[in-house]
Motif scaffolding. Structure first.
Motif, short mmCIF file in Angstrom:
data_model
loop_
_atom_site.label_atom_id
_atom_site.label_comp_id
_atom_site.label_asym_id
_atom_site.label_seq_id
_atom_site.Cartn_x
_atom_site.Cartn_y
_atom_site.Cartn_z
N SER A 153 0.83 -1.21 0.00
CA SER A 153 0.00 0.00 0.00
C SER A 153 0.86 1.26 0.00
O SER A 153 0.54 2.24 -0.68
N GLU A 154 1.96 1.24 0.73
CA GLU A 154 2.85 2.40 0.77
C GLU A 154 3.58 2.56 -0.55
O GLU A 154 3.80 3.69 -1.02
N ALA A 155 3.98 1.44 -1.17
CA ALA A 155 4.66 1.51 -2.47
C ALA A 155 3.73 2.08 -3.53
O ALA A 155 4.14 2.92 -4.35
N ILE A 156 2.48 1.66 -3.52
CA ILE A 156 1.51 2.17 -4.48
C ILE A 156 1.30 3.67 -4.26
O ILE A 156 1.24 4.45 -5.22
N ASN A 157 1.21 4.08 -3.01
CA ASN A 157 1.08 5.50 -2.70
C ASN A 157 2.26 6.29 -3.25
O ASN A 157 2.10 7.38 -3.82
N ALA A 158 3.48 5.74 -3.09
CA ALA A 158 4.69 6.43 -3.56
C ALA A 158 4.71 6.52 -5.09
O ALA A 158 5.11 7.54 -5.65
N ILE A 159 4.29 5.46 -5.77
CA ILE A 159 4.24 5.48 -7.24
C ILE A 159 3.27 6.55 -7.72
O ILE A 159 3.57 7.34 -8.63
N GLN A 160 2.10 6.59 -7.11
CA GLN A 160 1.09 7.57 -7.51
C GLN A 160 1.54 8.99 -7.16
O GLN A 160 1.24 9.95 -7.89
N HIS A 161 2.28 9.13 -6.07
CA HIS A 161 2.85 10.43 -5.68
C HIS A 161 3.79 10.94 -6.78
O HIS A 161 3.73 12.12 -7.16
N GLU A 162 4.65 10.06 -7.29
CA GLU A 162 5.58 10.48 -8.35
C GLU A 162 4.84 10.81 -9.64
O GLU A 162 5.21 11.75 -10.36
N MET A 163 3.80 10.05 -9.95
CA MET A 163 3.01 10.36 -11.14
C MET A 163 2.30 11.70 -10.98
O MET A 163 2.05 12.40 -11.96
N ALA A 164 1.97 12.06 -9.74
CA ALA A 164 1.38 13.37 -9.49
C ALA A 164 2.39 14.47 -9.82
O ALA A 164 2.02 15.51 -10.39
N HIS A 165 3.66 14.26 -9.48
CA HIS A 165 4.70 15.22 -9.87
C HIS A 165 4.78 15.32 -11.39
O HIS A 165 4.91 16.42 -11.95
N ALA A 166 4.75 14.17 -12.05
CA ALA A 166 4.82 14.16 -13.52
C ALA A 166 3.63 14.90 -14.13
O ALA A 166 3.78 15.68 -15.09
N PHE A 167 2.44 14.69 -13.57
CA PHE A 167 1.24 15.38 -14.03
C PHE A 167 1.40 16.89 -13.83
O PHE A 167 1.05 17.69 -14.71
N ASP A 168 1.98 17.27 -12.70
CA ASP A 168 2.21 18.69 -12.39
C ASP A 168 3.16 19.31 -13.42
O ASP A 168 2.91 20.41 -13.92
N VAL A 169 4.24 18.61 -13.72
CA VAL A 169 5.21 19.10 -14.71
C VAL A 169 4.54 19.28 -16.07
O VAL A 169 4.70 20.30 -16.75
#
Length: 262
Positions: A153-169
């Motif tokens: 669950s924490e790994a999935i959260n971290a993956i989605q967190h990084e994709m949020a950065h990518a979406f922001d960029v």
């Protein structure tokens, strides 16, 4: 004496010869050779293709190779993301490597993933405007060993967190717009040097409102203040919260509505 020595030698020789008979010196059983069921390389290729066909991103090997269980984790994490996160323009691949090589000031063992390129914030005195300068680097995500040692669950959260950065960029840094900074409570802090000249350039950054008690919830691996570091982390954590925590719409209604509209 010679007769006694002779019998001792005969006895020792007989004892050595008898060792195999009493179980000494028997060859150890060899461990069975583990054989992977199926074609390992073909399974990885099939999973990589499934990921690309579903979400539009290549999984690329650097100093580490993607493993089947890691790809399945990526598929599960992406299956929970909204469709605007798929096939982001310019984001061609995700790289599997051991540790981050950038000098972040944080131990590489503590960083599970990272989004590139990095950026800097500079105020240009000539046109009296704030600018964000993105480094001359290609748009990518890197995933490190630390990620795949975390709870699922924490790994999935971290993956989605990084994709949020990518979406922001990709969306031109929504996280630094006045609208998001007003919602999240960040203000601009100018950092001119002591010998600054009128009309000169200087750095600026964003600082949080220490009186604000409403900030994006985070996964259990992060400290409570993680979202207060900068608007980018707050934005990424807000997206992860939007996806994973149903109560986010009640605890942070302004953030929730902003993300829902976009």
């Amino acid at each position: 004496m010679r007769i006694i020595n002779f019998f001792i030698i005969i006895f020792l020789n007989s004892w050595v010869l008898a060792m195999p008979m009493i179980g000494w010196g028997e060859p150890k059983e060899t461990r069975p050779l583990y054989e992977y069921e199926g074609n390992y390389r073909q399974e990885i290729n099939n999973l990589k293709k499934k990921f690309y066909d579903s979400y539009g991103y290549n999984l690329l090997d650097l100093d580490m190779d993607w493993r089947p269980d890691e790809i399945r984790l990526m598929i599960k994490a992406f299956s929970e993301l909204p469709s605007p996160f798929y096939r982001l323009k310019g984001l061609k691949g995700f790289y599997r490597t051991e540790f981050i090589t950038e000098n972040t000031g944080i131990s590489p063992d503590e960083i599970p993933a990272a989004t590139f390129p990095a950026f800097s914030t500079i105020y240009r005195g000539r046109d009296k405007r704030y600018h964000m300068y993105v480094e001359d680097d290609f748009f990518r995500l890197e995933f490190y060993n630390q990620l795949f040692g975390m709870d699922e669950s924490e790994a999935i959260n971290a993956i989605q967190h990084e994709m949020a950065h990518a979406f922001d960029v990709r969306r031109g840094f929504l996280s630094v717009t006045k609208e998001w900074r007003d919602i999240s409570g960040f203000k601009t802090l100018n950092l001119p040097p002591l010998d600054a000249q009128e009309g000169g350039d200087f750095l600026f950054t964003f600082v949080n409102n220490f009186k604000l008690d409403r900030f994006a919830p985070v996964s259990s691996r992060h400290k409570e203040t993680y979202s207060r570091q900068n608007p980018q982390e707050d934005f990424a954590n807000s997206i992860a919260a939007y996806i994973n925590y149903p109560y986010f719409q009640y605890s942070n209604p302004d953030r929730y509505q902003y993300l829902r509209e976009r």
